[in-house]
Design an enzyme around this catalytic site. Structure first.
Site, PDB file in Angstrom:
ATOM      1  N   LYS A 119       0.819  -1.222   0.000  1.00 16.40           N
ATOM      2  CA  LYS A 119       0.000   0.000   0.000  1.00 16.40           C
ATOM      3  C   LYS A 119       0.846   1.262   0.000  1.00 16.40           C
ATOM      4  O   LYS A 119       0.457   2.276  -0.584  1.00 16.40           O
ATOM      5  CB  LYS A 119      -0.955   0.015   1.200  1.00 16.40           C
ATOM      6  N   LYS A 203      -5.151 -11.181  -6.238  1.00 12.82           N
ATOM      7  CA  LYS A 203      -6.396 -11.476  -5.523  1.00 12.82           C
ATOM      8  C   LYS A 203      -7.538 -10.584  -6.015  1.00 12.82           C
ATOM      9  O   LYS A 203      -7.296  -9.454  -6.469  1.00 12.82           O
ATOM     10  CB  LYS A 203      -6.199 -11.378  -4.002  1.00 12.82           C
ATOM     11  N   LYS A 206     -11.399  -4.926  -4.123  1.00  9.63           N
ATOM     12  CA  LYS A 206     -12.272  -3.757  -4.313  1.00  9.63           C
ATOM     13  C   LYS A 206     -11.564  -2.692  -5.132  1.00  9.63           C
ATOM     14  O   LYS A 206     -12.192  -1.885  -5.801  1.00  9.63           O
ATOM     15  CB  LYS A 206     -12.588  -3.099  -2.962  1.00  9.63           C
TER      16      LYS A 206
HETATM   17  P1  TYM Z   1     -10.905  -6.217   4.161  1.00  8.90           P
HETATM   18  O1  TYM Z   1     -11.929  -5.170   4.449  1.00  8.90           O
HETATM   19  O2  TYM Z   1      -9.886  -5.952   3.124  1.00  8.90           O
HETATM   20  O3  TYM Z   1     -11.612  -7.582   3.767  1.00  8.90           O
HETATM   21  C1  TYM Z   1     -12.660  -8.130   4.537  1.00  8.90           C
HETATM   22  C2  TYM Z   1     -12.515  -9.646   4.585  1.00  8.90           C
HETATM   23  O4  TYM Z   1     -12.561 -10.201   3.261  1.00  8.90           O
HETATM   24  C3  TYM Z   1     -11.428 -11.049   3.054  1.00  8.90           C
HETATM   25  N1  TYM Z   1     -11.025 -10.969   1.647  1.00  8.90           N
HETATM   26  C4  TYM Z   1     -10.879 -12.036   0.843  1.00  8.90           C
HETATM   27  N2  TYM Z   1     -11.022 -13.354   1.075  1.00  8.90           N
HETATM   28  C5  TYM Z   1     -10.806 -14.193   0.032  1.00  8.90           C
HETATM   29  N3  TYM Z   1     -10.431 -13.774  -1.211  1.00  8.90           N
HETATM   30  C6  TYM Z   1     -10.270 -12.454  -1.480  1.00  8.90           C
HETATM   31  N4  TYM Z   1      -9.928 -12.049  -2.703  1.00  8.90           N
HETATM   32  C7  TYM Z   1     -10.487 -11.524  -0.420  1.00  8.90           C
HETATM   33  N5  TYM Z   1     -10.417 -10.168  -0.337  1.00  8.90           N
HETATM   34  C8  TYM Z   1     -10.748  -9.844   0.932  1.00  8.90           C
HETATM   35  C9  TYM Z   1     -10.350 -10.485   3.981  1.00  8.90           C
HETATM   36  O5  TYM Z   1      -9.368 -11.452   4.272  1.00  8.90           O
HETATM   37  C10 TYM Z   1     -11.180 -10.098   5.191  1.00  8.90           C
HETATM   38  O6  TYM Z   1     -11.391 -11.221   6.026  1.00  8.90           O
HETATM   39  N6  TYM Z   1      -7.617  -5.733   7.900  1.00  8.90           N
HETATM   40  C11 TYM Z   1      -8.911  -6.288   7.552  1.00  8.90           C
HETATM   41  C12 TYM Z   1     -10.057  -5.764   8.415  1.00  8.90           C
HETATM   42  C13 TYM Z   1      -9.864  -5.917   9.879  1.00  8.90           C
HETATM   43  C14 TYM Z   1      -9.947  -7.100  10.642  1.00  8.90           C
HETATM   44  C15 TYM Z   1      -9.769  -6.701  12.001  1.00  8.90           C
HETATM   45  C16 TYM Z   1     -10.157  -8.450  10.317  1.00  8.90           C
HETATM   46  C17 TYM Z   1      -9.633  -4.885  10.758  1.00  8.90           C
HETATM   47  N7  TYM Z   1      -9.569  -5.366  12.032  1.00  8.90           N
HETATM   48  C18 TYM Z   1      -9.774  -7.650  13.039  1.00  8.90           C
HETATM   49  C19 TYM Z   1     -10.157  -9.375  11.362  1.00  8.90           C
HETATM   50  C20 TYM Z   1      -9.967  -8.971  12.707  1.00  8.90           C
HETATM   51  C21 TYM Z   1      -9.214  -5.908   6.110  1.00  8.90           C
HETATM   52  O7  TYM Z   1      -8.703  -4.957   5.585  1.00  8.90           O
HETATM   53  O8  TYM Z   1     -10.193  -6.650   5.527  1.00  8.90           O
END
Ligand code: TYM
Length: 341
Positions: A119, A203, A206
């Site tokens: 990032k 991957k 968004k």
């Molecule tokens: P975020 O908002 O990017 O994504 C939300 C969830 O979706 C999963 N994900 C995917 N799984 C499979 N294939 C993909 N292509 C894919 N893209 C996204 C992510 O693994 C996630 O589970 N840092 C985290 C948010 C967060 C969080 C937390 C998660 C903040 N605090 C505490 C768990 C516990 C994030 O940016 O997810």
């Protein structure tokens, strides 16, 4: 004598950023697991707006996106009676514990985080301190509730390992063995890493500029079928084992998506389709995807039409989340030696 390992109750926590519409990767990697876990576990699910502002956000869009993600939680099947659903910035414990953990985490640990490197890009000096400390806030999210299990996609694995390191370090530094649990990631299974439909080595995301690279939860049946038809694969038929799919990333991705949606293994998909080409496989996959995703899209429109109801869910969720976090934070303040604690 206090126990050296955490012996408290099991609790599930996970978060999703309000930075855009959710896609099939978010659904298979996270939401689908959340919906199953709320039946068996004490669950807390959070829209993480403090994380979102580690990158520039427009204030109006941020609050709209926060409601949209909450609506997606509800449309996907989360039930506010079964799980706590709330927004991160509404519960102060997250920011406070993140600061405390900033003092336990080591610079070297954070410098190894691949998401920061991706990032921040080449110009690391200009990245915000918040972007660097992002995974520390993630540890605070989980541990403010002493959560023991964290359902996430594969891309969050490294952040979860850091959360365990931070919990262990805090317990050791403050001579509080077993105070924080070492949270377990729940990642396994097909769907943990859904790849772009246009490039099977990246991957599904968004932020990909091409909408054809992902299936959004809001896409209608025709759009889903068109995107799957256009997905990049190869002219070879499907083999009868996964090893033979090595190097065929686009093909392996579609098999993985099929397996995750059908709730079967990759091998079971190949058992059914070995020898068939994508001309035959893609329409079947499209049908499965449409059946899983379009009901969510339709429900999403219904939930989004009632923002007052979404706000009620979030208000109630914030109260319930605070009620769990606050006694834990009181103990944290006492352990550290803050005045008045
Ligand atoms: P975020 O908002 O990017 O994504 C939300 C969830 O979706 C999963 N994900 C995917 N799984 C499979 N294939 C993909 N292509 C894919 N893209 C996204 C992510 O693994 C996630 O589970 N840092 C985290 C948010 C967060 C969080 C937390 C998660 C903040 N605090 C505490 C768990 C516990 C994030 O940016 O997810």
């Amino acid at each position: 004598m206090s126990a050296h390992v955490y012996t408290g109750p099991e609790r599930v926590f996970s978060g999703v950023q309000p930075t855009g519409a959710l896609h099939l990767g978010n659904y298979l990697g996270a939401l689908k697991k959340f919906v199953a876990l709320q039946e068996t576990h004490d669950c807390i699910f959070c829209v993480v707006d403090l994380h979102a502002i580690t990158m520039p956000q427009d204030p109006k869009t941020l609050s709209q996106n926060t409601r949209k993600i909450t609506a997606a939680f509800l449309a996907a099947g989360l039930d506010p009676k079964k799980a706590v659903i709330f927004v991160q910035s509404a519960v102060r414990a997250h920011s406070e514990l993140a600061w405390i953990f900033n003092c336990s985490a080591r610079m070297g640990w954070l410098e190894r985080m691949t998401q920061f490197k991706d990032k921040a890009g080449k110009d690391k000096e200009r990245a915000s301190v918040g972007l660097f400390a992002y995974p520390v806030l993630q540890a605070a999210d989980i541990l403010a509730y002493k959560a023991t299990h964290v359902p996430v996609g594969e891309d969050q694995k490294q952040h979860l390992e850091l959360s365990r390191d931070i919990a262990e370090r805090f317990n050791r530094d403050y001579d509080a063995p077993g105070f924080f649990p070492l949270p377990e990631p729940l990642i396994k299974g097909p769907g943990a890493r859904v790849m772009s439909l246009k490039d099977g080595t990246k991957k599904m995301s968004k932020s990909d500029p091409s909408d054809l690279s992902r299936i959004n939860l809001e896409d209608d049946a025709d759009t889903i079928a068109r995107k799957i038809k256009k997905a990049r694969t190869d002219p070879e038929p499907l083999p009868d084992n996964m090893d033979a799919l090595k190097g065929r990333d686009g093909a392996a991705n579609l098999v993985g998506i099929y397996a995750a949606l059908a709730g079967i293994s990759d091998q079971a998909v190949l058992d059914e389709y070995a020898g068939q080409g994508f001309g035959a496989f893609k329409p079947k996959l499209a049908e499965l995807t449409v059946n899983a995703i379009t009901p969510i899209g339709q429900d999403l429109a219904r939930v989004n039409a009632d923002p007052a109801q979404i706000d009620l869910v979030l208000k109630d969720g914030a109260m319930r989340a605070s009620a769990i976090a606050e006694p834990i934070m009181e103990e944290v303040r006492r352990i550290i030696g803050f005045w008045g604690a």
